[in-house]
Scaffold this motif. Structure first.
Motif, PDB file in Angstrom:
ATOM      1  N   GLU A 419       0.819  -1.213   0.000  1.00 39.63           N
ATOM      2  CA  GLU A 419       0.000   0.000   0.000  1.00 39.63           C
ATOM      3  C   GLU A 419       0.854   1.265   0.000  1.00 39.63           C
ATOM      4  OE1 GLU A 419      -2.364  -0.369   3.473  1.00 39.63           O
ATOM      5  OE2 GLU A 419      -3.936  -1.563   2.520  1.00 39.63           O
ATOM      6  N   ARG A 420       2.036   1.227   0.635  1.00 37.68           N
ATOM      7  CA  ARG A 420       2.776   2.460   0.898  1.00 37.68           C
ATOM      8  C   ARG A 420       4.114   2.577   0.171  1.00 37.68           C
ATOM      9  NH1 ARG A 420       0.988   5.164   5.593  1.00 37.68           N
ATOM     10  NH2 ARG A 420       3.026   6.177   5.722  1.00 37.68           N
ATOM     11  N   ALA A 421       4.752   1.473  -0.147  1.00 39.53           N
ATOM     12  CA  ALA A 421       6.135   1.531  -0.638  1.00 39.53           C
ATOM     13  C   ALA A 421       6.217   2.121  -2.039  1.00 39.53           C
ATOM     14  CB  ALA A 421       6.752   0.136  -0.620  1.00 39.53           C
ATOM     15  N   ASP A 422       7.268   2.913  -2.257  1.00 38.89           N
ATOM     16  CA  ASP A 422       7.533   3.454  -3.590  1.00 38.89           C
ATOM     17  C   ASP A 422       9.040   3.509  -3.802  1.00 38.89           C
ATOM     18  OD1 ASP A 422       8.477   5.626  -2.159  1.00 38.89           O
ATOM     19  OD2 ASP A 422       6.760   6.917  -2.593  1.00 38.89           O
ATOM     20  N   SER A 423       9.471   4.271  -4.792  1.00 41.83           N
ATOM     21  CA  SER A 423      10.889   4.277  -5.166  1.00 41.83           C
ATOM     22  C   SER A 423      11.775   4.913  -4.100  1.00 41.83           C
ATOM     23  CB  SER A 423      11.078   5.012  -6.496  1.00 41.83           C
ATOM     24  OG  SER A 423      10.641   6.354  -6.384  1.00 41.83           O
ATOM     25  N   ARG A 424      11.180   5.565  -3.099  1.00 45.22           N
ATOM     26  CA  ARG A 424      11.963   6.139  -2.008  1.00 45.22           C
ATOM     27  C   ARG A 424      11.751   5.353  -0.723  1.00 45.22           C
ATOM     28  NH1 ARG A 424      14.316  11.067  -2.068  1.00 45.22           N
ATOM     29  NH2 ARG A 424      13.687  11.480   0.090  1.00 45.22           N
ATOM     30  N   SER A 425      11.541   4.035  -0.886  1.00 47.22           N
ATOM     31  CA  SER A 425      11.323   3.167   0.274  1.00 47.22           C
ATOM     32  C   SER A 425      12.398   2.090   0.331  1.00 47.22           C
ATOM     33  CB  SER A 425       9.951   2.486   0.198  1.00 47.22           C
ATOM     34  OG  SER A 425       8.904   3.427   0.189  1.00 47.22           O
ATOM     35  N   LEU A 426      12.705   1.671   1.551  1.00 52.06           N
ATOM     36  CA  LEU A 426      13.549   0.500   1.788  1.00 52.06           C
ATOM     37  C   LEU A 426      12.659  -0.584   2.372  1.00 52.06           C
ATOM     38  CD1 LEU A 426      16.337  -0.929   2.039  1.00 52.06           C
ATOM     39  CD2 LEU A 426      16.518   0.082   4.335  1.00 52.06           C
ATOM     40  N   VAL A 427      12.698  -1.770   1.758  1.00 55.08           N
ATOM     41  CA  VAL A 427      11.861  -2.889   2.196  1.00 55.08           C
ATOM     42  C   VAL A 427      12.767  -4.047   2.589  1.00 55.08           C
ATOM     43  CG1 VAL A 427      10.070  -4.540   1.554  1.00 55.08           C
ATOM     44  CG2 VAL A 427       9.953  -2.186   0.713  1.00 55.08           C
ATOM     45  N   LEU A 428      12.617  -4.542   3.814  1.00 57.84           N
ATOM     46  CA  LEU A 428      13.411  -5.652   4.340  1.00 57.84           C
ATOM     47  C   LEU A 428      12.451  -6.742   4.807  1.00 57.84           C
ATOM     48  CD1 LEU A 428      15.752  -3.449   6.553  1.00 57.84           C
ATOM     49  CD2 LEU A 428      16.298  -4.321   4.276  1.00 57.84           C
ATOM     50  N   VAL A 429      12.522  -7.910   4.196  1.00 53.60           N
ATOM     51  CA  VAL A 429      11.629  -9.011   4.564  1.00 53.60           C
ATOM     52  C   VAL A 429      12.459 -10.256   4.826  1.00 53.60           C
ATOM     53  CG1 VAL A 429       9.621 -10.403   3.929  1.00 53.60           C
ATOM     54  CG2 VAL A 429       9.790  -8.031   3.140  1.00 53.60           C
ATOM     55  N   ASP A 430      12.332 -10.786   6.027  1.00 54.40           N
ATOM     56  CA  ASP A 430      13.053 -11.996   6.425  1.00 54.40           C
ATOM     57  C   ASP A 430      12.178 -13.218   6.159  1.00 54.40           C
ATOM     58  OD1 ASP A 430      15.200 -13.389   7.480  1.00 54.40           O
ATOM     59  OD2 ASP A 430      14.482 -13.231   9.538  1.00 54.40           O
ATOM     60  N   GLU A 431      12.736 -14.207   5.443  1.00 51.03           N
ATOM     61  CA  GLU A 431      12.020 -15.453   5.137  1.00 51.03           C
ATOM     62  C   GLU A 431      10.671 -15.158   4.473  1.00 51.03           C
ATOM     63  OE1 GLU A 431      13.447 -18.149   5.219  1.00 51.03           O
ATOM     64  OE2 GLU A 431      15.088 -17.943   6.659  1.00 51.03           O
ATOM     65  N   ILE A 432      10.717 -14.475   3.347  1.00 50.52           N
ATOM     66  CA  ILE A 432       9.495 -14.125   2.634  1.00 50.52           C
ATOM     67  C   ILE A 432       8.794 -15.391   2.131  1.00 50.52           C
ATOM     68  CG2 ILE A 432      10.677 -13.834   0.393  1.00 50.52           C
ATOM     69  CD1 ILE A 432       8.721 -11.467  -0.109  1.00 50.52           C
ATOM     70  N   GLY A 433       7.484 -15.432   2.298  1.00 47.14           N
ATOM     71  CA  GLY A 433       6.690 -16.558   1.798  1.00 47.14           C
ATOM     72  C   GLY A 433       6.634 -17.757   2.706  1.00 47.14           C
ATOM     73  N   VAL A 434       7.136 -17.653   3.945  1.00 42.66           N
ATOM     74  CA  VAL A 434       7.104 -18.818   4.840  1.00 42.66           C
ATOM     75  C   VAL A 434       5.760 -18.898   5.548  1.00 42.66           C
ATOM     76  CG1 VAL A 434       9.581 -18.772   5.240  1.00 42.66           C
ATOM     77  CG2 VAL A 434       8.067 -17.508   6.777  1.00 42.66           C
ATOM     78  N   GLY A 435       5.531 -20.016   6.204  1.00 45.72           N
ATOM     79  CA  GLY A 435       4.352 -20.159   7.040  1.00 45.72           C
ATOM     80  C   GLY A 435       3.146 -20.727   6.325  1.00 45.72           C
ATOM     81  N   THR A 436       3.307 -21.114   5.043  1.00 46.31           N
ATOM     82  CA  THR A 436       2.194 -21.694   4.297  1.00 46.31           C
ATOM     83  C   THR A 436       2.747 -22.715   3.314  1.00 46.31           C
ATOM     84  OG1 THR A 436       0.221 -21.141   3.002  1.00 46.31           O
ATOM     85  CG2 THR A 436       2.230 -19.911   2.500  1.00 46.31           C
TER      86      THR A 436
END
Length: 560
Positions: A419-436
Motif C-alpha cells: 500500500e505504501r512503498a515506492d521508489s523512495r522506500s527500503l523494504v526488508l523481509v526476512d524469510e518471505i513466503g514462509v508459514g504456508t
C-alpha cells in the motif's frame, strides 16, 4: 497500480520498526552517553529525518564533535543541569528560587559561555557546531551576581550578599555567644549540684536548654520546652537566657526576610532574561545530544556516509553495531554490499544461522542511523540514500490479541508494504513466503517482489525457496546473494557474496549433527535428481568461489 502518495509513517510503525531492527537497544545505549537527563530524553522520541540538508547537517554536527573528542582539547560541556522546572517557577510573578536552583542556573550559564567561547575560537574547524553555539547569550553579569551572593560550596546565601544581612548575622553571632556563656555558667552550677540528667546542653525549638532531672524542676528557674520520651528529663531554658534567645529569634526573622529579598532580586533578574536563558539551555541540550552520538561514533569507530539521490546503497566494511558492542571489532565479519541503479532487489539465500537476518538488520540499522544523524560503523567511502519510509518484516510474530498466525501477520505487513512503498522506500523481509504451502508461498513472494521491483523500491529479502533463486537469476533488476558457508567445517562464514545463490546445506548440517545416513539417503531420494543437481551446482560454485578468494588472499599477502 501506482501506490498512494507517501506520507510520514505513523508513530506505531516507527516504534515497531525500531524494535524489529533492535534500534531501541542502540537508543538505550545512546541515552547513557548523554551527560544530562534532558538530552537523554531526546532519544526517546527520535524521528527519522527525510530532508537531505537536515540529515547532512545532523551527521556533520556529530562528525565535528567526534573530531573534538578525538583530536582537540576537552569539550567544556561536562555538566548540564535540567533547569526547566526552575525556569518555569521563576517565570511566575511572586515566586522566587532557592539557592540550589539559582546555582543550577548560574552553573548552566557559565557552561554556556565556555562552550560558546570554545567553538568561537574554532569556528573554521567546526562551523556546524558554531551555528548552534552562536545563539548563546553572555550572562556573565548574572552569573557573577549569583555567585557573589550564594556560596557554591555551602549552597547557602553568603554573609556578604548584602550589608544588612552581614550586620544581622554579626548580631546573631554576638547574641549566640552571649547565650552560650550564660548556659555554660548555668550548666556548670547546676551540674555540680547534680540537678542535670546529661552532661550536654541541647537544642529545643531552636533554643539552647538544660536537661534537668524532673525531680529538680523547682530548683532550676526557667521556661520548660518539653520533656524526654521517658518523662524523666525536662528541657529548661534558664530565665537569664530567655531575653537573649528572644533577640536571636527576632534577628533570625530579619535574616529570613533579607535572604528572601536577595533571592527575589536574583530571581527577578533571571525572569527578565528568561527567553535568552531558555535559548542557551536549548543550545546546550542539543550539543549534549550531539555529543552522545559522537561518543557512540567514537566507541564503534563510525564514519559519516555520503548521501546520494540515486537510490544507491554502497556499504564497505560495515559491521552490525550491536554485535560490535557485544563482541568487539575483530569478532564481527564485515559486510560489503552495493545495490541500487540496475539492481534494486536482492534475494539472499544460505544456511540457517548463516547471517542472513543480521545482514538485513545491518542495512536497516544503517538506514535508520543515517536518517537520525548517527554515523555508521563502516568505511568512510560508504554511501547511503535517503528513504521516505523503511519497512521491515523480520522474525516470527504472532498476535494473540488479534488472533493472527505468523503467516497472517506476515501478510498484513506485506499488505502495508504494497500500500505504501515506492521508489523512495527500503523494504526488508526476512524469510518471505514462509508459514504456508511452499509453492503458494513462493508464488506470492515472487509476485510481491515483481511489484516492488517495478516500483523501484530498494528491497532485500531472505529465503530458502528455490523458486526465488531462479526468479532472481532470470529477472532484470533482481540479484541473488548468498551467505558463505565453509564446506570443510560445515560452518557459516557470515560473509555476503553477491551474484550467486546459496544452498541451505540442510542435509550436510543434519549429517554433522548426527542424523542417520539412511535417513539422509532417503531425503536425497525425495528431493529428486533435478533439484539435487541444482543444489550440488550451487555448492560447487561456492567451493570454487572460496578457493578463488583464498588464492587472492594468498597473492595479496605475497605482494605485501
Amino acid at each position: 497500480m501506482k501506490p498512494p502518495a507517501t506520507s510520514n509513517p505513523p508513530a506505531t510503525h516507527l516504534a515497531e520498526l525500531y524494535q524489529l531492527l533492535e534500534f531501541d537497544k542502540i537508543l538505550a545505549h545512546l541515552k547513557q552517553l548523554a551527560i544530562s537527563a534532558i538530552a537523554s530524553e531526546r532519544f526517546d522520541d527520535l524521528q527519522l529525518i527525510s530532508d537531505r540538508p537536515a540529515i547532512a547537517r545532523a551527521l556533520t554536527e556529530t562528525s565535528e564533535l567526534r573530531a573534538i573528542l578525538d583530536h582537540d582539547s576537552p569539550f567544556p560541556l561536562q555538566q548540564l543541569w535540567d533547569i526547566r522546572g526552575d525556569l518555569q517557577s521563576a517565570a511566575i510573578q511572586g515566586n522566587y528560587l532557592q539557592p540550589e536552583a539559582l546555582l543550577r542556573v548560574a552553573e548552566n550559564l557559565r557552561t554556556s559561555w565556555q562552550v560558546r567561547s570554545f567553538l568561537h575560537q574554532r569556528l573554521a574547524s567546526y562551523p556546524n557546531l558554531w551555528r548552534r553555539a552562536e545563539t548563546i547569550t553572555n550572562f556573565k553579569h548574572l552569573e557573577t551576581e549569583i555567585y557573589a551572593r550564594i556560596d557554591p560550596q555551602s549552597r547557602e546565601v553568603r554573609d556578604s550578599a548584602s550589608p544588612k544581612l552581614q550586620q544581622i548575622r554579626k548580631e546573631i553571632a554576638r547574641h549566640e555567644e552571649q547565650v552560650r556563656r550564660v548556659l555554660e555558667s548555668q550548666f556548670k552550677a547546676y551540674s555540680q549540684r547534680g540537678f542535670l540528667q546529661d552532661d550536654v546542653v541541647t537544642f529545643r525549638e531552636g533554643r539552647l536548654v538544660l536537661p534537668v532531672k524532673i525531680e529538680n524542676r523547682e530548683r532550676v528557674k526557667g521556661l520548660v520546652h518539653g520533656h524526654s520520651a521517658s518523662g524523666s528529663t525536662l528541657f529548661i531554658e534558664p530565665f537569664e537566657a530567655v531575653e537573649i534567645n528572644n533577640e536571636i529569634h527576632r534577628l533570625r526573622g530579619e535574616e529570613a526576610l533579607e535572604i528572601e529579598r536577595i533571592l527575589r532580586a536574583l530571581t527577578a533578574a533571571i525572569r527578565a532574561e528568561l527567553p535568552a536563558i531558555q535559548q542557551n539551555l536549548d543550545a546546550l541540550v542539543h550539543l549534549d545530544f550531539v555529543q552522545a552520538k559522537a561518543r557512540f561514533s567514537q566507541k564503534l569507530k563510525c564514519s559519516q556516509p555520503a548521501l546520494n539521490d540515486q537510490n544507491l546503497i554502497d556499504i564497505s566494511s560495515g559491521r552490525h553495531p550491536l554485535l560490535l558492542l557485544r563482541k568487539g571489532e575483530d569478532a564481527v565479519v564485515p559486510l560489503d554490499l552495493k545495490m541500487g541503479g540496475e539492481v534494486n532487489t536482492l534475494v539472499i539465500t544460505g544456511p540457517n544461522a548463516g547471517g542472513k537476518t543480521v545482514t538485513l538488520k545491518t542495512i536497516g540499522l544503517f538506514a535508520v542511523m543515517t536518517q537520525c544523524g548517527i554515523p555508521i560503523p563502516a568505511h568512510p567511502d560508504s554511501r547511503m540514500p535517503i528513504f521516505d519510509e523503511i519497512f521491515a518484516d523480520i522474525g516470527d510474530f504472532q498476535s494473540i490479541e488479534q488472533d493472527l498466525s505468523t503467516f497472517s501477520s506476515h501478510l498484513q505487513k506485506l499488505q502495508t508494504i504494497l500500500e505504501r512503498a515506492d521508489s523512495r522506500s527500503l523494504v526488508l523481509v526476512d524469510e518471505i513466503g514462509v508459514g504456508t504451502d511452499p509453492e503458494e508461498g513462493s508464488a506470492l513472494a515472487v509476485a510481491v517482489l515483481e511489484e516492488l521491483t517495478r516500483r523501484g523500491c530498494l528491497t532485500m529479502v531472505t529465503t530458502h525457496h528455490g523458486a526465488l533463486k531462479e526468479f532472481a537469476f532470470n529477472t532484470a533488476g533482481v540479484e541473488n546473494g548468498s551467505m558463505e558457508f565453509d564446506q570443510e567445517t560445515l560452518r557459516p562464514v557470515y560473509r555476503l557474496r553477491l551474484g550467486v545463490p546459496g544452498s541451505s546445506y540442510a542435509l550436510e548440517i543434519a549429517k554433522r549433527l548426527g542424523i542417520a545416513e539412511a535417513v539422509l539417503n532417503r531425503a536425497r531420494e525425495l528431493i529428486g535428481a533435478e533439484k539435487g543437481n541444482v543444489e550440488r551446482l550451487i555448492m560447487d560454485l561456492e567451493q570454487k568461489a572460496q578457493e578463488a578468494q583464498k588464492l587472492a588472499d594468498t597473492l595479496s599477502l605475497e605482494k605485501n
